[in-house]
Design a protein around this motif. Structure first.
Motif: not given
Lengths: 227, 235
Positions: A82-102
């Motif tokens: 499938i071309r022109n598909a956008t894939i986003e990934i997100w995960q917590c950092d090595a200290n188990a913190v997400y890039l999310h204010s909550a």
């Protein structure tokens, strides 16, 4: 026992009749199971959204964690890229913190400020994607380390899922993993995280192919009925 | 008898394959949303459950049986992500998977994958278990072979032979009403077919064991309270 061998014999006898069917069949692939998005898709997307999550912009300090080359292809059920598909990934950092204010608000001291936490990539005609990130770690309440994934085409979201580490001891205790389906489904949401041979930095590589249930075109036709 | 056992094993195999650890909610942490929650509305019909769901793992794999011979060969398995599973299931290493090999692996996997110290499964003693032992009257005596796994206090009553999914499993899998209806219809079909296959005498033996119908009380499976006191709590 007799019966089985007889069955085998029968099967062998009828083989010539059936092979043509197999020859012309398209490649078949099972769709990647859909899994929960979870609460921590970034509420403020980072300025740097490239596919290298280890280094933010021109920073000289890399993220903490085991560097992982996370690659794969996005395919249709018949195995075509499938071309022109956008894939986003997100995960917590090595200290188990997400890039999310909550998540990060209460964990400012714990957070690895050098981990990008989120990345984006658009596939070319080969359907391939490539990220440099960290090997995922467990998160409180989620014993299975995982990378969140969202695939979309234009503004249409096609699949939200997660990739877990094959054979990780936390998987069998993980609620999302356990409710993901049966053993076959479990195969489709895990990737081998292998040490890259001769890598000085102990880097890992993981290949995770993603199969979409239907093509975007199918979905457009379906949409009026679903909404 | 051999033939009969064989056909029953076929009926039972998918049952065992489904004998998975309950996918029930585990310890909910901060991150864990409901399974398949999220932006569900945005992606209806996409991804796995839309297509994969409702099929047993064996059915999923048998989709790849291109020549329809009932055996899955390595060449036929066109999804490379399943090679790993294939190799693990191919017990005799001959490059083909029979449904028995699949059932055996799925049973083992579900046991291995169950939560350590979690609720005892007590179901599925391996495909060899059922019918492997001496013909011990299914209704009478302690459950032999079937349910021979780590039964524990929760040990199931042996289901009626030919039961596609015993009640306990239906509960464990938390089937929806619609699924239950479909299952009941399928069960009826199986029962009818079985009736046609068996002579009356055989049917009696199958139901009540070689001793014939019990003289007192009903058949064992109907009587006696099910010991469900120690079932895992459900939400």
């Amino acid at each position: 026992m007799h019966l089985i061998s007889r069955r085998r014999a029968l099967a062998a006898g009828s083989l010539s009749l059936w092979t043509t069917k197999g020859l012309f069949a398209e490649q078949l692939m099972l769709p990647t199971p859909r899994l929960t998005e979870g609460p921590f898709y970034p509420d403020h997307l980072p300025l740097d959204q490239d596919n290298d999550l280890i280094v933010i912009k021109d920073s000289t300090t890399p993220a903490v964690g085991e560097i992982t080359h996370f690659t794969g292809r996005i395919l249709s059920r018949s195995g075509s890229p499938i071309r022109n598909a956008t894939i986003e990934i997100w995960q917590c950092d090595a200290n188990a913190v997400y890039l999310h204010s909550a998540d990060s608000n209460g964990k400012k001291d714990q957070q690895d400020k050098h981990f990008q936490g989120y990345g984006k990539f658009e596939t070319a005609s080969d359907g391939g994607y490539r990220f440099r990130t960290i090997k995922p770690v467990p998160y409180p309440g989620r014993p299975a380390p995982h990378i969140h994934i969202k695939v979309s085409a234009g503004d249409r979201e096609l699949l939200t899922t997660q990739c877990m580490i094959r054979g990780h001891e936390g998987n069998s205790r993980d609620g999302v993993f356990r409710s993901a389906g049966d053993v076959v489904d479990h195969e489709l949401i895990q990737a081998d995280f292998k040490k890259v041979p001769d890598s000085k930095l102990d880097e890992y590589s993981a290949v995770f192919d993603i199969v979409l249930g239907r093509t975007p075109d199918d979905r457009q036709i379906e949409r009026p009925r679903n909404s | 008898m051999k033939r009969l056992l064989f056909s029953m094993a076929v009926c039972i195999a998918p049952t065992m394959a489904l004998a998975q650890p309950p996918g029930g909610p585990g310890s909910r942490g901060g991150e864990q949303g409901g399974p398949r929650g999220g932006n569900r509305g945005m992606q209806n019909g996409f991804g796995g459950p839309g297509r994969n769901a409702g099929q047993s793992p064996i059915e999923k794999l048998m989709q790849f049986d291109a020549n329809g011979d009932g055996v899955l060969s390595e060449d036929e398995l066109s999804d490379p992500r399943l090679q790993n599973l294939f190799k693990r299931a191919d017990a005799n290493g001959d490059g083909t998977l029979t449904q028995y090999e699949m059932a055996a692996m799925f049973t083992n996997q579900s046991q291995a994958g169950s939560r350590p110290g979690g609720p005892p499964q007590g179901f599925g003693g391996g495909p060899g278990g059922f019918g492997g032992g001496p013909p011990q009257g299914f209704g009478g005596g302690p459950p032999q072979g079937f349910g021979g796994g780590p039964g524990g206090p929760n040990g199931f009553q042996p289901p009626r032979p030919g039961t596609i999914l015993p009640e306990q499993l239906i509960e464990m899998l938390e089937l929806t009403d619609a699924q239950r209806k479909k299952l009941a219809a399928l069960q009826e079909l199986v029962d009818k077919r079985m009736e046609k296959i068996l002579t009356e005498e055989q049917a009696q033996k199958l139901q009540f064991g070689p001793q014939g119908p019990p003289h007192e009380g009903g058949p064992r499976r109907e009587g006696g309270p099910r010991s469900q006191g120690d079932r895992p709590p459900r939400e």
